[in-house]
Design a protein around this motif. Structure first.
Motif, PDB file in Angstrom:
ATOM      1  N   ILE A 469      17.441   0.061  36.538  1.00  0.00           N
ATOM      2  CA  ILE A 469      18.347  -0.693  35.714  1.00  0.00           C
ATOM      3  C   ILE A 469      17.300  -1.870  34.871  1.00  0.00           C
ATOM      4  CG2 ILE A 469      19.624  -2.991  35.939  1.00  0.00           C
ATOM      5  CD1 ILE A 469      20.399  -2.160  38.767  1.00  0.00           C
ATOM      6  N   ILE A 470      16.524  -2.213  35.409  1.00  0.00           N
ATOM      7  CA  ILE A 470      15.311  -2.892  34.401  1.00  0.00           C
ATOM      8  C   ILE A 470      13.836  -2.342  35.005  1.00  0.00           C
ATOM      9  CG2 ILE A 470      14.599  -5.046  33.668  1.00  0.00           C
ATOM     10  CD1 ILE A 470      17.060  -6.439  34.881  1.00  0.00           C
ATOM     11  N   GLU A 471      12.902  -2.332  34.040  1.00  0.00           N
ATOM     12  CA  GLU A 471      11.666  -1.984  34.246  1.00  0.00           C
ATOM     13  C   GLU A 471      10.621  -2.643  33.125  1.00  0.00           C
ATOM     14  OE1 GLU A 471      11.505   2.342  32.237  1.00  0.00           O
ATOM     15  OE2 GLU A 471      10.897   2.112  34.353  1.00  0.00           O
ATOM     16  N   GLY A 472       9.341  -2.945  33.499  1.00  0.00           N
ATOM     17  CA  GLY A 472       8.415  -3.629  32.218  1.00  0.00           C
ATOM     18  C   GLY A 472       7.147  -4.128  33.122  1.00  0.00           C
ATOM     19  N   TRP A 473       6.345  -4.719  32.295  1.00  0.00           N
ATOM     20  CA  TRP A 473       5.267  -5.331  33.038  1.00  0.00           C
ATOM     21  C   TRP A 473       5.495  -6.877  33.303  1.00  0.00           C
ATOM     22  CZ3 TRP A 473       1.405  -2.415  34.507  1.00  0.00           C
ATOM     23  CH2 TRP A 473       1.198  -1.541  33.566  1.00  0.00           C
ATOM     24  N   LEU A 474       5.166  -7.035  34.554  1.00  0.00           N
ATOM     25  CA  LEU A 474       5.142  -8.506  35.158  1.00  0.00           C
ATOM     26  C   LEU A 474       3.783  -8.674  35.682  1.00  0.00           C
ATOM     27  CD1 LEU A 474       8.480  -8.758  36.955  1.00  0.00           C
ATOM     28  CD2 LEU A 474       7.946  -9.626  34.699  1.00  0.00           C
ATOM     29  N   TYR A 475       3.393 -10.115  35.714  1.00  0.00           N
ATOM     30  CA  TYR A 475       2.217 -10.650  36.074  1.00  0.00           C
ATOM     31  C   TYR A 475       2.498 -11.134  37.510  1.00  0.00           C
ATOM     32  CZ  TYR A 475       0.341 -10.023  31.586  1.00  0.00           C
ATOM     33  OH  TYR A 475       0.067  -9.601  30.438  1.00  0.00           O
ATOM     34  N   LYS A 476       1.748 -10.719  38.520  1.00  0.00           N
ATOM     35  CA  LYS A 476       2.084 -10.687  40.054  1.00  0.00           C
ATOM     36  C   LYS A 476       0.892 -11.720  40.500  1.00  0.00           C
ATOM     37  CE  LYS A 476       2.305  -8.282  44.470  1.00  0.00           C
ATOM     38  NZ  LYS A 476       0.970  -8.833  45.112  1.00  0.00           N
ATOM     39  N   LYS A 477       1.404 -12.943  41.172  1.00  0.00           N
ATOM     40  CA  LYS A 477       0.359 -13.884  41.549  1.00  0.00           C
ATOM     41  C   LYS A 477      -0.171 -13.626  43.091  1.00  0.00           C
ATOM     42  CE  LYS A 477      -0.616 -18.857  41.756  1.00  0.00           C
ATOM     43  NZ  LYS A 477       0.128 -20.251  41.600  1.00  0.00           N
ATOM     44  N   ARG A 490       1.295  -5.648  37.112  1.00  0.00           N
ATOM     45  CA  ARG A 490       1.953  -4.479  37.513  1.00  0.00           C
ATOM     46  C   ARG A 490       3.267  -3.906  36.939  1.00  0.00           C
ATOM     47  NH1 ARG A 490      -2.136  -4.654  39.879  1.00  0.00           N
ATOM     48  NH2 ARG A 490      -2.593  -4.947  42.016  1.00  0.00           N
ATOM     49  N   TRP A 491       3.517  -2.856  36.834  1.00  0.00           N
ATOM     50  CA  TRP A 491       4.753  -2.350  36.392  1.00  0.00           C
ATOM     51  C   TRP A 491       5.901  -2.480  37.099  1.00  0.00           C
ATOM     52  CZ3 TRP A 491       6.068  -0.769  31.391  1.00  0.00           C
ATOM     53  CH2 TRP A 491       7.010  -0.360  31.077  1.00  0.00           C
ATOM     54  N   PHE A 492       6.682  -3.224  37.106  1.00  0.00           N
ATOM     55  CA  PHE A 492       7.828  -3.528  38.104  1.00  0.00           C
ATOM     56  C   PHE A 492       9.110  -2.811  37.426  1.00  0.00           C
ATOM     57  CE2 PHE A 492       5.378  -6.983  39.917  1.00  0.00           C
ATOM     58  CZ  PHE A 492       5.761  -6.850  41.201  1.00  0.00           C
ATOM     59  N   ILE A 499      13.536  -3.919  44.512  1.00  0.00           N
ATOM     60  CA  ILE A 499      12.841  -4.390  43.692  1.00  0.00           C
ATOM     61  C   ILE A 499      11.380  -3.597  43.940  1.00  0.00           C
ATOM     62  CG2 ILE A 499      11.712  -6.197  42.347  1.00  0.00           C
ATOM     63  CD1 ILE A 499      14.080  -7.708  42.840  1.00  0.00           C
ATOM     64  N   PHE A 500      10.676  -2.731  43.053  1.00  0.00           N
ATOM     65  CA  PHE A 500       9.445  -2.477  43.454  1.00  0.00           C
ATOM     66  C   PHE A 500       8.330  -2.552  42.340  1.00  0.00           C
ATOM     67  CE2 PHE A 500      12.518   0.572  41.683  1.00  0.00           C
ATOM     68  CZ  PHE A 500      11.606   1.065  40.662  1.00  0.00           C
ATOM     69  N   TYR A 501       7.275  -1.931  42.557  1.00  0.00           N
ATOM     70  CA  TYR A 501       6.357  -1.684  41.488  1.00  0.00           C
ATOM     71  C   TYR A 501       5.468  -0.485  41.658  1.00  0.00           C
ATOM     72  CZ  TYR A 501       2.430  -3.469  44.274  1.00  0.00           C
ATOM     73  OH  TYR A 501       1.306  -3.594  45.333  1.00  0.00           O
ATOM     74  N   TYR A 502       4.755  -0.209  40.575  1.00  0.00           N
ATOM     75  CA  TYR A 502       3.804   1.163  40.777  1.00  0.00           C
ATOM     76  C   TYR A 502       2.569   0.652  40.923  1.00  0.00           C
ATOM     77  CZ  TYR A 502       7.731   4.064  38.967  1.00  0.00           C
ATOM     78  OH  TYR A 502       8.861   4.590  38.853  1.00  0.00           O
ATOM     79  N   ARG A 503       1.880   1.510  41.839  1.00  0.00           N
ATOM     80  CA  ARG A 503       0.567   1.020  42.340  1.00  0.00           C
ATOM     81  C   ARG A 503      -0.465   2.332  42.085  1.00  0.00           C
ATOM     82  NH1 ARG A 503      -0.504  -1.161  47.860  1.00  0.00           N
ATOM     83  NH2 ARG A 503       0.097   1.026  48.671  1.00  0.00           N
ATOM     84  N   HIS A 504      -1.441   2.199  41.247  1.00  0.00           N
ATOM     85  CA  HIS A 504      -2.281   3.182  40.970  1.00  0.00           C
ATOM     86  C   HIS A 504      -3.234   3.756  42.090  1.00  0.00           C
ATOM     87  CE1 HIS A 504      -6.262   4.823  38.734  1.00  0.00           C
ATOM     88  NE2 HIS A 504      -5.492   5.580  39.059  1.00  0.00           N
ATOM     89  N   ASP A 505      -2.853   5.017  42.660  1.00  0.00           N
ATOM     90  CA  ASP A 505      -3.394   5.485  43.633  1.00  0.00           C
ATOM     91  C   ASP A 505      -4.582   6.528  43.236  1.00  0.00           C
ATOM     92  OD1 ASP A 505      -3.911   6.722  46.281  1.00  0.00           O
ATOM     93  OD2 ASP A 505      -1.806   6.904  46.722  1.00  0.00           O
TER      94      ASP A 505
END
Length: 882
Positions: A469-477, A490-492, A499-505
């Motif tokens: 539905i929505i995706e984009g860069w957000l800053y996670k504290k 993080r790319w949420f 709601i999720f984000y992509y983590r670089h493995d």
């Protein structure tokens, strides 16, 4: 003769007068100190109940593929890996060729090994075990994918011929050395070196742009403005720039010079007595300390100038990063395309060499020639398609990005000069900048539209991931109490459930060649179980922050990159929560589970970032390619499928394109860009020039990418190139030396023609109005526009507008009505087309205002209802006013 009021007898302004000029009303509060209480939050911070709202307009729009994102990173990693595999395969072919030439004694064996390499397979010994064979088969499939189907076919043919000519002569070996070894080595060396350089530049500029952008968002990059409420006497705000001292010195020098020019002696600066109280006043000279009001003005101006310079620096950094990513993308795609014909031509040359050197192989080579001819034709078509379609489009977009970057660079240099002028105490610069706050400067430099502008220049389009539905860069504290880097980018994303984000493995990436696992999805919370809380701007300058609150986890604080992104995320999450509460499944098995854990292997309906990284168009989706002229190219197929899909989904678009088969300005076939206020269709090349003219001259929209409303569709359908061009080009014969351009002209010629036609109106026919003054001519054509609007004559309205008619002209003899009032009152006449809506839409597109009133203070809808207008017109106006 006495001096004027604002000057002393020497003709100079006194210091008191100079300070009075600089003084402005103080701001009551520091812009960075204001705390915004949003409508959705009580004063105590608790979320207020929200009614169900319609957020259907929230959607995941198509974005630039060359923007900084996991899709771009995954694509580049995959293509660089593919280039490495290709280089290894080609190096092996080159090495085998050299071995073949040098080992004349073992000519037969060397030829067989070369043939095996051309088939992209390595010979294994008879002692090789099953694992070795499986590894070789995997490597073989990777080579095939990297080389491409066309090259695989050619190399397989070459291998077959080499096997049958195992006992060839030495001169044939020399031919192979020239056509294979040297060409491939040159190709490998040049392409890998260029790719490595561009990759390094793209990574460096992207990292630098992100760092300066994050510093600004977190309030670390801009100094705070001076506030008189927090200071007294001659003290400056703690956050003021050190340049204020310089400014104070410069202004002090200015006052000292004034004192000298005014001829003031030391006696004047000495003590004197007044007639009223006899007290002693010390008149300070030019070296005296500046007043607190002047210091405050300088501090504010320095703040604004510093902020402007910072914002321009951020824009320049992001534009440079976008340019470098574009050039990297261009390099990777260029290799991907050119390898199919440049390397193929070398292989074809090998066949011709064998035909010349081996009379004994005449029958073998003759049997291959017919197929070689077909392959040669295909190679020529690939080359022609690349040079005529793909490469010009890349070059056009690259030049646009370079031009944008240069403009931003000029703006940055200008901002630095302004900052220096303020630091030097330039009075004009101080006055211009002292009252500018952060929001004003951001709007002046159009800071928040930067990424949208770069995306429109790049036009590497990416389709949205299905189900997202929505995706984009957000800053996670970070939730830790003490953290060296509290904010991490993080790319949420959000689907209907979570709601999720992509983590670089990185571990998977190091140990595996499976690029599809480069980014892994990490679940943060379930949509149905979370609530969202908007956070006001804090004292450190952080803006656009909100929290996700879930029952089993700590509140997650996130920060958006702009106000647009902030509203998209907040409204989108709330809308999804409401939908899940109404129609979701409360008994789902994975509800409130796997929080913070990587998701399972994505299925076909739930692709991850790397798996979807290829889903972009190499050409802009608004370029109308001829699919018949593109041989085996995914670009041509994508463009054709897009056009077919849009035309099938919207018959009006198909009708508009069929009615306008060529560009209105250059004659290029199949234009799909519409100028709404002009009523013409133009090609992608001319649309770029139209956009540069400004929306007051031409409002450009894409029939493929944009969604036109009913009024806009009806307007373009009622006009078109055949009706509008005769108006704008009626007087072209009177202009000597002009010739209408073709699709093959350069941009400069195209730009000169379009500007002369629409901006300078050089090809209009003003016969009969030569004796009229400019005001008389405007009056005449404004009356003509009113009459055309009264009759629903859309072509007549175009004619009057093009010749200078004003949409704001008021007919004093008809109740103070404007042409817009007249158009809404047009009634249907049997047997005649009713084009009142089209005429009204034309006036609106050319600047007419919906809130215009007549002499009776009636608006458009009031006028339509009182005048018994057509029901369709009332519905049209109601939709416009909604």
């Amino acid at each position: 003769m006495t001096a004027p009021d604002n000057e002393d007898e020497s003709g100079f302004m006194t210091p008191e007068m100079l300070l009075a000029d600089l003084q402005q009303p103080d701001q009551e509060e520091d812009a960075d100190q204001i705390e915004v209480q949003t409508d959705d939050t009580h004063s105590n911070g608790s979320p207020a109940p929200q009614p169900l709202q319609d957020f259907s307009h929230i959607q995941n729009e198509r974005t630039s593929f060359t923007a900084d994102s996991p899709y771009f990173s995954s694509f580049c990693e995959k293509e660089i890996q593919s280039l490495t595999v290709l280089s290894d395969a080609l190096k092996e072919i080159s090495t085998r060729t050299k071995t073949y030439v040098q080992n004349g004694v073992n000519m037969v064996e060397a030829t067989r090994r070369l043939a095996a390499s051309c088939r992209l397979k390595r010979e294994l010994s008879s002692e090789a075990d099953m694992e070795d064979r499986e590894n070789e088969e995997t490597a073989f499939q990777l080579r095939k994918q990297a080389v491409g189907e066309e090259m695989v076919t050619l190399l397989a043919m070459l291998g077959s011929v080499l096997e049958e000519t195992a006992f060839a002569q030495e001169n044939m070996c020399r031919s192979l050395e020239l056509t294979l070894s040297e060409t491939l080595d040159a190709f490998i060396e040049s392409e890998t070196k260029m790719t490595s350089i561009l990759k390094h530049q793209a990574d460096e500029t992207t990292e630098a742009a992100e760092q300066v952008y994050l510093k600004y968002l977190t309030g670390k990059a801009v100094t705070k403005p001076y506030s008189s409420a927090n200071n007294s006497g001659n003290d400056l705000d703690h956050g003021a720039s050190s340049s204020n001292g310089t400014a104070k010195t410069r202004v002090g020098n200015s006052l000292r010079n004034w004192s000298k020019k005014a001829g003031l002696s030391t006696e004047i600066t000495g003590p004197r007595r007044t007639a009223s109280n006899g007290s002693r006043n010390n008149v300070e000279g030019a070296d005296a300390e500046l007043s607190s009001e002047l210091q405050a003005a300088i501090a504010k101006a320095a703040y604004a100038a510093n902020l402007r310079s910072t914002l321009e620096q951020i824009r320049l950094a992001n534009a440079t990063a976008e340019l470098k990513r574009f050039q990297l993308m261009k390099q990777l795609l260029s290799v991907k395309h050119r390898k199919r014909f440049e390397l193929g031509e070398s292989i074809v040359a090998c066949f011709h060499g064998m035909n010349a050197y081996y009379h004994q192989c005449d029958d073998l080579v003759s049997g291959v020639i017919p197929r070689l001819n077909r392959l040669q034709v295909a190679q020529n078509q690939l080359r022609e398609s690349f040079h005529k379609v793909t490469s010009p489009s890349w070059r056009e977009r690259e030049l646009t990005l370079i031009d944008t970057t240069n403009r931003i660079k000029d703006d940055y240099i200008t901002s630095v000069r302004v900052m220096d002028r303020v630091s030097d105490g330039d009075i004009v610069a101080v006055k211009e900048n002292q009252d500018l706050d952060a929001k004003t400067v951001e709007e002046e430099v159009d800071f928040w539209n930067l990424f949208k502008m770069l995306s429109s220049n790049s036009r590497f389009q990416r389709e949205c991931m299905p189900g997202i539905i929505i995706e984009g860069w957000l800053y996670k504290k970070s939730s830790a109490m003490i953290s060296l880097n509290p904010w991490s980018r993080r790319w949420f994303g959000m689907d209907k459930d979570s709601i999720f984000y992509y983590r670089h493995d990185s571990e998977i990436r190091k140990g595996s060649s499976d690029v599809a696992k480069y980014y892994e999805r990490v679940k943060m919370c379930d949509v149905v179980l979370c609530t969202i809380r908007e956070l006001p701007s804090d004292r450190n300058g952080s803006r656009y922050c909100f929290q996700l609150v879930s029952p089993s986890e700590k509140p997650l604080t996130l920060q958006a990159k702009s106000e647009t992104d902030y509203r998209m995320w907040v409204d989108g999450i709330r809308s999804n929560i409401e939908k899940q509460l109404v129609s979701g499944d409360p008994l789902k098995a994975d509800l409130n589970k796997n929080i913070g854990l990587k998701a399972k292997r994505p299925s076909d309906s739930n692709l991850d970032a790397a798996a979807y990284a290829e889903s972009f168009s190499e050409l802009p989706l608004d370029v109308n390619d001829d699919a018949d002229n593109v041989v085996s190219t995914p670009v041509g197929n994508k463009r054709s499928s897009l056009t077919s899909f849009v035309c099938k989904a919207n018959p009006v678009v198909r009708e508009i394109m069929e009615m306008n088969p060529i560009c209105a300005d250059c004659g290029m076939a199949d234009p799909d860009w519409a100028s709404l206020n002009l009523g013409v269709l133009v090609c992608i090349e001319c649309s770029a020039v139209h956009r540069s003219l400004g929306v007051h001259v031409s409002k450009i929209r894409s029939l493929m990418l944009d969604s036109l409303n009913e009024g806009e569709e009806r307007l373009v359908l009622s006009l078109g190139n055949d009706k509008v061009n005769p108006i704008w080009e009626e007087g072209m014969k009177q202009q000597e030396g002009w010739k209408k351009p073709t699709e093959l002209v350069d941009r400069k010629t195209r730009e000169d023609w379009i500007k002369s036609k629409y901006m300078w109106k050089g090809f209009l026919d003003f016969t009969g109005t030569e004796e009229l003054s400019e005001d008389e001519r405007i009056e005449k054509y404004s009356r003509d526009l009113f009459e055309a609007a009264r009759n629903g004559d859309v072509c007549g309205a175009v004619y009057a507008l093009s010749h200078g008619g004003s949409v704001d002209w008021i007919n004093k003899n008809d109740g103070g009505k404007t042409p817009l009032h007249a158009s809404v009152l047009v009634r249907k006449v049997e047997g005649q087309p009713w084009l009142a809506i089209e005429t009204t839409e034309l006036l609106l597109q050319n600047g007419a205002r919906m809130d215009v009133l007549d002499a009776s203070s009636h608006g458009l809808l009031d006028c339509a209802l009182l005048g018994n207008a057509e029901l369709a017109m009332v519905e049209f106006l109601t939709t416009k006013l909604a």
